[in-house]
Design a protein around this motif. Sequence first.
Motif, PDB file in Angstrom:
ATOM      1  N   LEU A  94     -13.583  93.507 -98.649  1.00 41.12           N
ATOM      2  CA  LEU A  94     -12.235  93.584 -99.201  1.00 41.12           C
ATOM      3  C   LEU A  94     -11.850  92.179 -99.637  1.00 41.12           C
ATOM      4  O   LEU A  94     -11.760  91.277 -98.810  1.00 41.12           O
ATOM      5  CB  LEU A  94     -11.290  94.080 -98.112  1.00 41.12           C
ATOM      6  CG  LEU A  94     -10.187  95.032 -98.493  1.00 41.12           C
ATOM      7  CD1 LEU A  94     -10.758  96.290 -99.099  1.00 41.12           C
ATOM      8  CD2 LEU A  94      -9.359  95.370 -97.292  1.00 41.12           C
ATOM      9  N   LEU A 106      -5.611  89.246 -94.802  1.00 42.59           N
ATOM     10  CA  LEU A 106      -6.746  90.092 -94.451  1.00 42.59           C
ATOM     11  C   LEU A 106      -7.510  89.508 -93.277  1.00 42.59           C
ATOM     12  O   LEU A 106      -7.802  88.323 -93.236  1.00 42.59           O
ATOM     13  CB  LEU A 106      -7.706  90.233 -95.634  1.00 42.59           C
ATOM     14  CG  LEU A 106      -7.173  90.935 -96.875  1.00 42.59           C
ATOM     15  CD1 LEU A 106      -8.188  90.878 -97.990  1.00 42.59           C
ATOM     16  CD2 LEU A 106      -6.818  92.367 -96.553  1.00 42.59           C
ATOM     17  N   ASN A 109     -12.482  91.754 -93.046  1.00 43.39           N
ATOM     18  CA  ASN A 109     -12.534  92.439 -94.334  1.00 43.39           C
ATOM     19  C   ASN A 109     -13.935  92.899 -94.738  1.00 43.39           C
ATOM     20  O   ASN A 109     -14.148  93.276 -95.870  1.00 43.39           O
ATOM     21  CB  ASN A 109     -11.960  91.538 -95.426  1.00 43.39           C
ATOM     22  CG  ASN A 109     -12.721  90.242 -95.559  1.00 43.39           C
ATOM     23  OD1 ASN A 109     -13.381  89.795 -94.633  1.00 43.39           O
ATOM     24  ND2 ASN A 109     -12.629  89.641 -96.727  1.00 43.39           N
TER      25      ASN A 109
END
Length: 142
Positions: A94, A106, A109
Amino acid sequence: MEDIPSLIIKSNKDTIRIVAKYKSQIVEHDIQLKFVLGYYWRNNLPFAEKFMELLGTVIKRSLSQIFPFKKLFVKFNIESNDTLEESSVFNITLLEVKADGVELELTGNEIYLTGIDNRGTMSKMTSFRRKVSQTVEKEFIV
């Protein structure tokens, strides 16, 4: 300091847990991999495409319960050891998540998925030519 929402991804071989946090609120949702992957396999669905949609939808659902927004932007990077249809290893990262232009913090991730490799010897030896490394951007409207 301004409070910004955060997203935490925790994964193991059976489950991916999506945790959204904003101020004092926390929401968790799980993706049960055995059920999801079994459903994709049984219905002959394209794994990578459908899984990315599911992951984005779960992120949207988790975040919308604690942080109201209209538009969610998610940017993934996906790498595989062969074409997306033949691959037995996926690494999903991500890269960026924004809700109405607010970038989320984040944590965790990376999602690493491995499965049974049914490719033949020649296919395994030549797969370096077909490896996939691509960035996918998705936008979800609430």
